[in-house]
Each structure stands twice: as C-alpha cells, then as structure tokens.
Write an enzyme that holds these catalytic residues in place. Structure first.
Site, mmCIF file in Angstrom:
data_model
loop_
_atom_site.group_PDB
_atom_site.id
_atom_site.type_symbol
_atom_site.label_atom_id
_atom_site.label_comp_id
_atom_site.label_asym_id
_atom_site.label_seq_id
_atom_site.Cartn_x
_atom_site.Cartn_y
_atom_site.Cartn_z
ATOM 1 N N ASP A 12 -1.991 -1.750 -9.189
ATOM 2 C CA ASP A 12 -2.505 -3.106 -9.004
ATOM 3 C C ASP A 12 -2.803 -3.798 -10.329
ATOM 4 O OD1 ASP A 12 -2.418 -2.508 -6.316
ATOM 5 O OD2 ASP A 12 -4.538 -1.991 -6.198
ATOM 6 N N GLU A 16 0.818 -1.219 0.000
ATOM 7 C CA GLU A 16 0.000 0.000 0.000
ATOM 8 C C GLU A 16 0.850 1.268 0.000
ATOM 9 O OE1 GLU A 16 -3.100 -0.073 -0.625
ATOM 10 O OE2 GLU A 16 -3.247 -2.251 -0.497
#
Length: 721
Positions: free
Chosen positions: A215, A125
């Site tokens: 992602d 993250e």
C-alpha cells in the site's frame, strides 16, 4: 545488465468512494503526492503504480498537479499504471459480469487520462481463487501480483520465488508475480541497509526477479511514517540506494512480463495474505490458526490451511446481508440491461459497482465494516440503483432464503421501500427507503475479535501507545499496539445477534433478562388487503423460565414499504398470574452521535444519538436525521417507558484501537400483569419518510488530459516537493 537482480516496485493507492473528503486530502498530502514527487526526482527508478477509480477521480478533480506528474512519469517510461476493479471490489465477492466490467472501466479511464492501456491489474487485497485467471483474461489482463504465501501454499520452496509463473483457468492464462512478505515488513520500517541486505541475499540465492508490492499509504499516512519516510528522508535514501546498487535493476511489471519468461505453470489454492486469513476467522479459530503457524515456523507455516476471504460472510451477518442484497440488485440490473441501455440504467450500473467496493465487507487492520459512513455509502449506492429498477415494480412479498443461512426470510419490496424480516429474533433486519437511499437498520453488532485479546494484554502490561507516543513509534502497525484513548478494554461488550428492529426481551422480577434476539421464530405470512401481515412466535424453550407464557408478534408492512409496525400478544396459558417487564428494542443507523441535526424526540424531550435519555409514559417518538435524509414517526400503545442509548464498538485500524459509534438503540418497556387464560396486547407502529436524494450524475469517460501530451506543462508537471 542481464545478471542483475530485477526489482519491481509496486505501489497500490486506494480510498473507498464513501470516505470523508478530508481523508482523501490528508492522505494525498502525506503519502500519495510525496511518493509521486520522489519518483519524479529519481528518473532512474522504475515502478508500477495502481490508483483505484474513486481516488483517481478525486485526484483529477482536486489535485491536477499530481495527475500531471503521473502523466509525465508515464510519458517518459518510468512507471506503468495498473488496472483493477474500478471501485476496488474483491473479485470473488461480486458477480463475474460486474468484476469484468469494473476492470474494463478502470482500464478505459486510465487510457483516457494518460494514454496508456494497462496490461496488468492490482488484485484487491490479493484475494485469489482458482477461477480468476479466466475472469482477468476476459477483462484484458495479462498479469497480476500475489503474496509469496500463495506460491508456498502451491508447493513451491522459498528459493523458487525469484521468478514469475503462469497459471490458467479454462485454458485462459495469466502471469502471476510473487510479492515478498519479508520486504513488506522491512519497507519502510527498517533501515534502508536491511532492505539492500535482503535483496543481496536473494540475488545470491539465484533470484532473477523480486517484487515488492504494498500500500502507498504506508509511505506517509500510517502512524509515524510521514516523519520517517519524508521528513527524515527514508524514501530518498531508498531510491538512491537501489539506483546505485550495482546488482539491482528496477523494472516495471510490464517489462518483467515482456522480457522474462515464466518459470513454469502452477495452480494456486484460494487465499490471501497471512494477516487476512487470521482476520477472517472467529477469535478461537484465529488463535488456533496462529498457534499452528508459529509451531511450524517460517519454513512450513504456509502449509497451514487458511480460510477463504469469503469466510467474512460467515463471521459478519451484516456483511453477508449487504453482499446478498447486492446480488439481488445485480441480477435485476443484468436482466434490465439486456433491452435497456438508457442513461438511467447506466447510472444504476455505476451505483451498483460503487456498492461493491471491498472495504465494507470485511474487517482487519484495513477493513471498513466497522465504519458507519462507509456502510451508509454502500447502501446508498445500492438503493439508488434499486430506486431506478423499482419504478416498474409491482409491490409484492416473498419467502426466500436470500442470505443463504438455511432459513427463509420474508422480503417485501414496493415502489417506495423494502422491508426484510428474519426469523432469527423475528425482527426487521433491513428497512430501505428509496427516496433517501437509506437502510434505516444499517447497524453492526458488537462481537469478539482476536484483536481484543491483544488490546487486553497490552493494556494489562502497560504497552499500549497513546497520543504522541503512538505517532512517534516507527514500528509497523502489525508490530505495535496503538490506541486513541486509554481503558478501551473496559468498554468491550458483545451482542448475542445482529441488531435489528422490533427485537424482544423480558425480565421477571429482579432476574436476568431473557433475550430472544438469537432464537429462531416460526413465521406464518397472512393475507390482508394492502398490508403484509407476518405472525411470528418464539420457540417454547425460549419461554421456559416463565411457565404458561406465550408470545406472538404480528409484523405489518404497508404503504409500499414506508410503514412497519409490530403488535405483541402476550398470553398466559398457566394457572397463576404472570408479572414481567417486556421490552421491544429497535436499532436505527445514524451516521454520527454528535451531529446536532440528527435529533431524537421522546415525548416532549429531545436528544441526540450520543446522549442517552430515559422517559416515562411515552406514546410518541420521532427520529429526524439530517445527515441521512429521513424521518421516522413511532407510535406506542399503550404508553410505556422509553430509553435511548448509543452503541459503540471497539475496533482496530491503521491509527490504532478506537471507540466507534455504530447505532442508537430505542427500547420501549412495559410493566405488565397477565391473568390466567388472558392476554395483553402491546403495539409499536413506525412510519418513515425519506427526503429525495438525487442520484449522482453519470460520469462521462474522461478525455485524455492535455498534460500528458505536453500542454500546460508549466503547472501540470511541477512535482509537489
């Protein structure tokens, strides 16, 4: 070639260890496999790929063809593989020893399968704090990727982000690459030409290196992207366009690290990407944060101080409780490991690491704290580790502020289970059964979220996308409001505190209930043979609406943590009789409201978690959970009215807003009259039994696959088309 703009494409692929196998399968079919296959068809496009440990394990067991394609891409030098924490922990949320160990474990795994030892790492993250360079260096990592927001917060200007930089901690360096936020919003949601235009503009500004890092799931698994990216050929067009552009040269991060010296040394403040900062705040604070950024505009918005990722521990006490519980197990395991290198201890280490996976510790569009199956897996992994450590334990209780909230909790841990009692609400916040590796109080309170306002606005204006409209919409999940069903905003309800066992409330006449869940009780441990007895009393101000009313609760823990009960003494110190309804509520974590094997028996009536029930004159309740391997027997004295109901929350994810089942509430209610200078005793006793759940087998270090060396090429190298 030297004057070309280097473009580093970084694709991050991850599924949490506890996710459903069907999700691994579906996302692989729609995103991971097609992405790898498209790279296979474009040998002129270089890229850096990251696969988390759980996903890599699943692919090796279930999709050896994808593993074979990746091995081929590595062998021909087209891609590099990045390391990171094996189970994808946020590194600032786990002990340093575990963070270093997890990175080394994934590096070893990648080397064993593909014959390449990673030099770079994906930072979970993109959560950064200034101490991480020394941790990464200790784990053998030379470089990583952050958001360009990090660099702007460090004082750089946007036009300076076409370089790499070096930072350090304690003299140990790591190279950091800025990942472009603008490219994250363009790819793959806008026409390929807009991305090429942005890259041309960056080249004209003098950028030598541009990094796209995001992602892999957005290439097929996000709503609308499978049609756009693969069926309509967006990814093919993109790879062809960048390969044909005479001003672009694709590169891996490793090549950029080798051939391009960093521009200078910088020091980066803690933070993450902008959306994460907003998610970490309470709704009102998130609103002020967004307003400040919008008012300053693109040029200065990064200068608004963002909260640390750790703020999720303040926002969600359930997240904080799990994380602090993990720290207890990690510390015990570290001490045990000094003199014990047995297979059991190694297995405990794997289970601990699995429990450190980031998803269940936070919530945003991507976080997973709202998903019971992910929380259940984290607790199961943690308790499997503790079950090994508890074999030599002497059952004991202690008062300590384990969750660091300024109040001492009472912690009892035996050889069979553990019970944690919090002074807020005077309730049991955790009840662990080691055999089944289950926390019976694995629950989540319903809280306001900033996203709820977006849902309300969208429903009011008729702009919520539902069903096929949601799937066809090609806008990013950050730009459109999707929902699984209509009218979700009408279901929004909020709790005053976390949902626990033995929570108290009362009502006089037809007045509003007086809910004591958020009040801090006074706790006094008592010494009793083979039993832990805790006396708790709410503050007088909580009872002020009923003059003369006093409440004392005695929580007793026995049988090595397998039994817990509460005895209430309601007293009347006034001069007139008191008549009221008194309710003791307990919340049980069941995985699903629809599983027919999870049954609640109230007296002679049976129900499942999703079907409310209301029964009178009940003295016995039984909860049987096939999915979580436990049984609870509850005895009530005197008999009372019992109601059960499912508790849902409304949450947002990549697929849009949805109603998510969290737990079942079992409420016992007595109608009582207390004469002056008299008292009434009420009692709820619970006993739990867990069915033994065997620990996972110790995962051996994988041998290098023959596919990487050329054998079995006929099947392993065929890309999925």
């Amino acid at each position: 070639m030297a004057d070309r703009l280097r473009l580093a494409l970084v694709f991050h692929q991850h599924q949490p260890a506890g996710n459903f196998p069907s999700v691994f399968q579906d996302v692989t079919e729609r995103a991971y496999a097609p992405l790898v296959a498209t790279l296979y068809r474009h040998p002129e496009v270089k890229a850096s790929l990251h696969f988390s440990g759980p996903l890599l394990d699943w692919l090796e067991a279930n999709r050896p063809d994808v593993i074979g394609d990746i091995a081929d891409l590595v062998r021909r030098g087209q891609i590099e593989l990045l390391s990171g924490g094996y189970y994808e922990p946020v590194l600032v949320g786990v002990p340093r020893r575990d963070g270093v160990g997890q990175i080394r474990a994934l590096s070893d795994r990648v080397h064993a399968i593909f014959g390449q030892r990673p030099l770079g790492a994906w930072l979970t993250e993109r959560v950064w704090e200034p101490h991480l360079p020394s941790l990464l260096a200790e784990a053998g990592i030379a470089y990583t990727v952050l958001d360009d927001e990090h660099f702007l917060q460090a004082g750089l200007r946007p036009q300076e982000l076409g370089e790499s930089y070096v930072t350090e901690d304690q003299g140990l360096p790591v190279i950091v690459f800025p990942g472009s936020v603008k490219l994250r919003y363009l790819i793959p949601f806008r026409d390929v030409s807009q991305t090429i235009k942005e890259l041309r503009a960056r080249a004209d500004e003098g950028a030598r290196l541009v990094v796209y890092a995001d992602d892999g799931e957005k290439f097929g698994a996000w709503p609308g992207t499978y049609q756009r990216v693969h069926k309509d050929g967006w990814l093919e067009q993109f790879f062809s366009a960048i390969a044909q552009a005479d001003f672009i040269q694709t590169t891996t991060l490793e090549d950029a690290w080798i051939f391009q010296k960093p521009a200078k040394r910088i020091y980066i403040p803690g933070g993450s990407y902008p959306e994460m900062a907003e998610w970490a705040l309470e709704p009102n604070a998130a609103k002020r944060y967004a307003q400040a950024r919008n008012k300053l505009g693109d040029d200065l918005s990064a200068q608004v101080v963002a909260p640390l990722w750790r703020n999720f521990f303040a926002k969600y006490p359930e997240s904080n409780g799990l994380q602090k519980r993990m720290l207890i197990v990690s510390e015990e395991l570290a001490r045990r490991s000094i003199l014990d290198a047995s297979a059991e201890v190694r297995q405990a280490q794997q289970n601990l690491w699995r429990a450190q996976g980031n998803d269940v510790y936070w919530h945003g569009v991507f976080g997973g704290i709202y998903f019971p199956h992910l929380r259940a897996d984290a607790y199961a992994s943690l308790l499997k580790a503790e079950r090994i450590l508890s074999e030599r334990r002497t059952a004991a209780g202690e008062q300590r502020d384990y969750d660091v909230d300024g109040y001492d909790e009472y912690i009892f841990r035996g050889n069979a289970g553990a019970v944690f009692v919090h002074v807020q609400g005077g309730a049991v916040i955790e009840w662990d059964i080691y055999a089944s590796a289950t926390n019976l109080v694995d629950t989540l309170a319903r809280r306001p979220e900033a996203e709820h306002e977006a849902l309300r606005r969208a429903e009011k204006s008729g702009k919520v996308l539902v069903g096929k409209a949601a799937e066809k919409e090609t806008k990013s999940i950050h730009e459109a409001v999707r929902a699984r069903e209509r009218g979700l905003s009408k279901l929004l309800e909020y709790d005053v505190a976390r949902r626990s066992f033995f929570q108290d409330s009362f009502r006089v006449g037809k007045g509003e209930p007086v809910v004591l869940h958020a009040y801090y009780y006074q706790l006094t441990p008592q010494r009793e043979a083979r039993t832990v007895s805790l006396i708790l009393e709410p503050p007088v101000r909580a009872l002020a609406s009923v003059p003369g009313l006093g409440i004392r609760k005695d929580i007793r823990i026995a049988d090595e943590g397998l039994a817990a009960g509460v005895r209430y003494r309601l007293r009347n110190d006034g001069e007139e009789a008191i008549t009221l309804q008194f309710t003791s509520s307990s919340n049980v974590g069941l995985l699903s409201e629809q599983n027919p094997a999870d049954v609640i028996t109230v007296g002679t009536r049976k129900t499942t978690a999703g079907k409310p029930i209301d029964a009178r004159h009940v003295s016995e309740i039984a909860v049987h959970s096939e999915s979580r391997h436990f049984d609870i027997a509850i005895a009530i004295d005197p008999p009372c009215e019992v109601t059960t109901r499912p508790i849902y929350s409304i949450t947002n994810s990549e697929q849009g807003f949805e109603r998510v089942y969290q737990q079942v509430e079992i409420a016992s209610t007595w109608n009582v009259t207390i004469e002056p200078d008299a008292h009434v005793d009420l009692e709820v006793r619970a006993t739990a039994i867990g069915q033994m759940v065997e620990p996972d087998a110790v995962r051996p270090t994988a041998r290098r696959r023959k596919a990487a060396a050329g054998a079995n090429a006929e099947t392993a190298r065929v890309p999925r088309r």
